[in-house]
Design an enzyme around this catalytic site. Sequence first.
Site, mmCIF file in Angstrom:
data_model
loop_
_atom_site.group_PDB
_atom_site.id
_atom_site.type_symbol
_atom_site.label_atom_id
_atom_site.label_comp_id
_atom_site.label_asym_id
_atom_site.label_seq_id
_atom_site.Cartn_x
_atom_site.Cartn_y
_atom_site.Cartn_z
ATOM 1 N N GLU A 43 -14.145 13.742 -33.982
ATOM 2 C CA GLU A 43 -13.664 15.109 -33.774
ATOM 3 C C GLU A 43 -13.685 15.888 -35.087
ATOM 4 O O GLU A 43 -12.956 15.564 -36.021
ATOM 5 C CB GLU A 43 -12.246 15.053 -33.199
ATOM 6 C CG GLU A 43 -12.162 14.135 -31.977
ATOM 7 C CD GLU A 43 -10.733 13.706 -31.625
ATOM 8 O OE1 GLU A 43 -9.795 14.458 -31.914
ATOM 9 O OE2 GLU A 43 -10.571 12.617 -31.054
ATOM 10 N N HIS A 103 -13.468 18.382 -30.141
ATOM 11 C CA HIS A 103 -13.048 17.023 -29.762
ATOM 12 C C HIS A 103 -14.194 16.294 -29.032
ATOM 13 O O HIS A 103 -14.155 16.066 -27.826
ATOM 14 C CB HIS A 103 -11.831 17.171 -28.851
ATOM 15 C CG HIS A 103 -11.040 15.936 -28.608
ATOM 16 N ND1 HIS A 103 -11.583 14.769 -28.128
ATOM 17 C CD2 HIS A 103 -9.726 15.694 -28.767
ATOM 18 C CE1 HIS A 103 -10.615 13.867 -27.995
ATOM 19 N NE2 HIS A 103 -9.478 14.404 -28.376
HETATM 20 C C1 BG6 Z 1 -7.087 12.588 -29.718
HETATM 21 C C2 BG6 Z 1 -5.773 12.046 -30.199
HETATM 22 O O1 BG6 Z 1 -7.490 13.610 -30.577
HETATM 23 O O2 BG6 Z 1 -6.986 13.082 -28.382
HETATM 24 C C3 BG6 Z 1 -5.244 11.009 -29.205
HETATM 25 O O3 BG6 Z 1 -5.940 11.495 -31.472
HETATM 26 C C4 BG6 Z 1 -5.195 11.606 -27.798
HETATM 27 O O4 BG6 Z 1 -3.965 10.561 -29.609
HETATM 28 C C5 BG6 Z 1 -6.581 12.124 -27.447
HETATM 29 O O5 BG6 Z 1 -4.770 10.624 -26.864
HETATM 30 C C6 BG6 Z 1 -6.727 12.705 -26.029
HETATM 31 O O6 BG6 Z 1 -5.824 13.708 -25.789
HETATM 32 P P1 BG6 Z 1 -5.764 14.441 -24.380
HETATM 33 O O7 BG6 Z 1 -4.669 15.487 -24.509
HETATM 34 O O8 BG6 Z 1 -7.112 15.037 -24.125
HETATM 35 O O9 BG6 Z 1 -5.416 13.387 -23.354
#
Ligand code: BG6
Length: 264
Positions: free
Chosen positions: A240, A140
Amino acid sequence: MEIKNNNASVKIALQGAHIYEYKRKGEEDLLWLSDISDFEEGKAIRGGIPICWPSFGMNNASLPQHGFARTSMFEHIYTKEIDVGTTQVLLRLADNASTRKLWNHKFELDVMFTISSTLKIELKTTNLDTKDFTITQALHSYFSISDIRNIKIKGLENKLYFDALQEKNFLQKGIIEINEEFDNVYQEANEEIVLEDNSKKVHLKSLGSSSVVVWNPWVEKTKRMSAMKEDDYKNFVCIETANAFEDFKLIKPKESHTLSVEIR
Ligand code: BG6
């Protein structure tokens, strides 16, 4: 841990095998890190490259969003100097009582970082169980940018994507520019992706993956995000490298799957 060689320097947390700084010699950090991120046990760092595993998004309702790897403590297996400008670091998560409570499978998850003038991350899942399991996962990556309005993302033209905000599928027409909340999951994306930010270019080459998420929370969602300041959405974009939706992986006993990305 901090590693420095002739080409680059990195900072990696054992919790989550989470790289949160990557600087090529004489250059700024390629990754974005929130300056109010918690470095607290059990909380994911906001920025860098969280490892979402064994479930990406809310794909498995019995697991936390993006799985448990990003808040699990990894073991440092080794740091190897390949040459004066290349270092490899191997971190590992194996199943234990707390992972089995959440996800009852025996596994080994190896994260190999190759740190040089490029950054390579290989995420290798091995099934040590007697039954199959399936995973969805993602690297990510939060990239640091001058301003969200300045960037262009190339390499996803004519790909089908699922727009998670409208919950509908569309075809990507042209290169990506972002001027509102953006949360798209691209499918059958096998080409190199290029993030252009004025004259700076970041290239992403993935293996073992054919899905990519492009995400930016924009103004309103940023207010609801943990460890993010009001204007932070301007300073990063997430691209990602994933195995998401139909690109999930079924792994048989004694078999492995590797998802990797090389950033240059
Ligand atoms: C992304 C999603 O991969 O991660 C989003 O598509 C999400 O919808 C984002 O808000 C962040 O997620 P987190 O759990 O790290 O707050």
